[in-house]
Design a protein around this motif. Structure first.
Motif, PDB file in Angstrom:
ATOM      1  N   GLU A 183    -167.319 -38.575  25.513  1.00  0.00           N
ATOM      2  CA  GLU A 183    -168.674 -39.114  25.554  1.00  0.00           C
ATOM      3  C   GLU A 183    -169.307 -39.211  24.170  1.00  0.00           C
ATOM      4  O   GLU A 183    -169.985 -40.189  23.850  1.00  0.00           O
ATOM      5  CB  GLU A 183    -169.543 -38.257  26.475  1.00  0.00           C
ATOM      6  CG  GLU A 183    -170.931 -38.826  26.733  1.00  0.00           C
ATOM      7  CD  GLU A 183    -170.911 -40.200  27.399  1.00  0.00           C
ATOM      8  OE1 GLU A 183    -171.895 -40.941  27.243  1.00  0.00           O
ATOM      9  OE2 GLU A 183    -169.900 -40.535  28.058  1.00  0.00           O
ATOM     10  N   ARG A 184    -169.099 -38.198  23.342  1.00  0.00           N
ATOM     11  CA  ARG A 184    -169.687 -38.234  22.003  1.00  0.00           C
ATOM     12  C   ARG A 184    -169.187 -39.446  21.215  1.00  0.00           C
ATOM     13  O   ARG A 184    -169.954 -40.101  20.504  1.00  0.00           O
ATOM     14  CB  ARG A 184    -169.362 -36.941  21.256  1.00  0.00           C
ATOM     15  CG  ARG A 184    -169.778 -36.955  19.788  1.00  0.00           C
ATOM     16  CD  ARG A 184    -169.443 -35.639  19.094  1.00  0.00           C
ATOM     17  NE  ARG A 184    -169.470 -35.779  17.650  1.00  0.00           N
ATOM     18  CZ  ARG A 184    -170.583 -35.734  16.919  1.00  0.00           C
ATOM     19  NH1 ARG A 184    -171.750 -35.566  17.500  1.00  0.00           N
ATOM     20  NH2 ARG A 184    -170.526 -35.868  15.607  1.00  0.00           N
ATOM     21  N   LEU A 185    -167.902 -39.766  21.347  1.00  0.00           N
ATOM     22  CA  LEU A 185    -167.340 -40.906  20.629  1.00  0.00           C
ATOM     23  C   LEU A 185    -167.954 -42.211  21.129  1.00  0.00           C
ATOM     24  O   LEU A 185    -168.268 -43.107  20.336  1.00  0.00           O
ATOM     25  CB  LEU A 185    -165.823 -40.933  20.783  1.00  0.00           C
ATOM     26  CG  LEU A 185    -165.081 -41.974  19.942  1.00  0.00           C
ATOM     27  CD1 LEU A 185    -165.364 -41.780  18.457  1.00  0.00           C
ATOM     28  CD2 LEU A 185    -163.578 -41.900  20.201  1.00  0.00           C
ATOM     29  N   ASN A 186    -168.138 -42.329  22.443  1.00  0.00           N
ATOM     30  CA  ASN A 186    -168.802 -43.515  22.989  1.00  0.00           C
ATOM     31  C   ASN A 186    -170.203 -43.676  22.410  1.00  0.00           C
ATOM     32  O   ASN A 186    -170.621 -44.781  22.046  1.00  0.00           O
ATOM     33  CB  ASN A 186    -168.886 -43.422  24.516  1.00  0.00           C
ATOM     34  CG  ASN A 186    -167.597 -43.840  25.199  1.00  0.00           C
ATOM     35  OD1 ASN A 186    -166.933 -44.776  24.763  1.00  0.00           O
ATOM     36  ND2 ASN A 186    -167.232 -43.145  26.264  1.00  0.00           N
ATOM     37  N   LYS A 187    -170.952 -42.576  22.330  1.00  0.00           N
ATOM     38  CA  LYS A 187    -172.319 -42.629  21.813  1.00  0.00           C
ATOM     39  C   LYS A 187    -172.341 -43.030  20.341  1.00  0.00           C
ATOM     40  O   LYS A 187    -173.208 -43.792  19.897  1.00  0.00           O
ATOM     41  CB  LYS A 187    -173.004 -41.274  22.002  1.00  0.00           C
ATOM     42  CG  LYS A 187    -173.220 -40.875  23.455  1.00  0.00           C
ATOM     43  CD  LYS A 187    -174.127 -41.857  24.176  1.00  0.00           C
ATOM     44  CE  LYS A 187    -174.376 -41.432  25.602  1.00  0.00           C
ATOM     45  NZ  LYS A 187    -175.164 -42.456  26.359  1.00  0.00           N
TER      46      LYS A 187
END
Length: 232
Positions: free
Chosen positions: A119-123
């Motif tokens: 999720e952090r990478l998507n954000k």
């Protein structure tokens, strides 16, 4: 004008509702207001112009006035030996801001971890997209080995920076892709694979050795410069 990311944006919509983190960021971080003009991206080429028609504690409604499908940037691919997470995040942020269309991730002999989208990478990618106003998120594809990647890219001309060659950097012919290895470099077997691949050009940069997060924008800048010269 403030920018927002909304993955579900389509050309048929007349208004959208945004809640959660994006709503919090607009209302409490960048202090957005009702009747404010905004620009919305979906990461697949659509860019909408709209106005905030309502803004509550839990959500916001945006009335859409115009939705356009933007032309993609020059088709340049980044091929990357998977680095540590913090370097991968920095590299993908730069790649989106530069306009890379595809990122191919390789599990090399020295890859430090097994890649999986999180999720952090998507954000981080979404944030880079709206900051740079790039209409497109890159397509990300993973390969199990360098050998698998070279088989898949056999018709592409690939530039690879390497200290394993005496060939100085020359960019007389445009390349389709830039290949950057992981922090530990390629193994001896992988170096032989690269040397024996007809479509891979190994070149040395006459500067200090760069980390991957520096080599990527440096190399992509050269590739885009060559593409621009070709189109002039």
């Amino acid at each position: 004008m403030k920018n927002l990311f909304y993955r579900e944006l389509t050309q048929e919509l007349t208004d959208i509702e945004i809640s959660g983190e994006a709503h919090h960021h607009f209302k409490n971080v960048i202090r957005g207001k009702v009747k404010e003009a905004v620009q919305i991206f979906n990461g697949q080429g659509l860019v909408a112009q709209g106005t905030v028609s309502s803004l509550s504690k839990i959500n916001m409604i945006i009335s859409l006035e115009q939705i356009d499908l933007k032309e993609p940037y020059e088709n340049v691919e980044l091929i990357l030996g998977i680095p540590k997470k913090e370097y991968l995040e920095s590299i993908l942020r730069s790649a989106i801001q530069i306009g890379v269309s595809q990122v191919s991730l390789i599990n090399t002999d020295f890859t430090p971890w097994k890649f999986k989208m999180y999720e952090r990478l998507n954000k981080i990618m979404e944030s880079a997209l709206i900051q740079s106003e790039n209409p497109y998120l890159p397509v990300i594809k993973e390969f199990n080995s360098l050998e698998d990647l070279l088989k898949d890219k056999k018709n592409q001309r690939i530039l690879c920076f390497s200290t394993e060659t005496d060939e100085d950097l020359q960019l007389e012919t445009p390349y389709h892709s830039l290949l950057v290895g992981p922090e530990g470099g390629f193994s001896l077997n992988e170096i032989e694979l690269l040397k024996n691949s007809e479509n891979v050009v190994l070149q040395r940069c006459n500067i200090p050795i760069m980390k991957a997060e520096v080599a990527v924008p440096f190399g992509l800048g050269h590739l885009y410069n060559q593409h621009n010269k070709k189109s002039d």
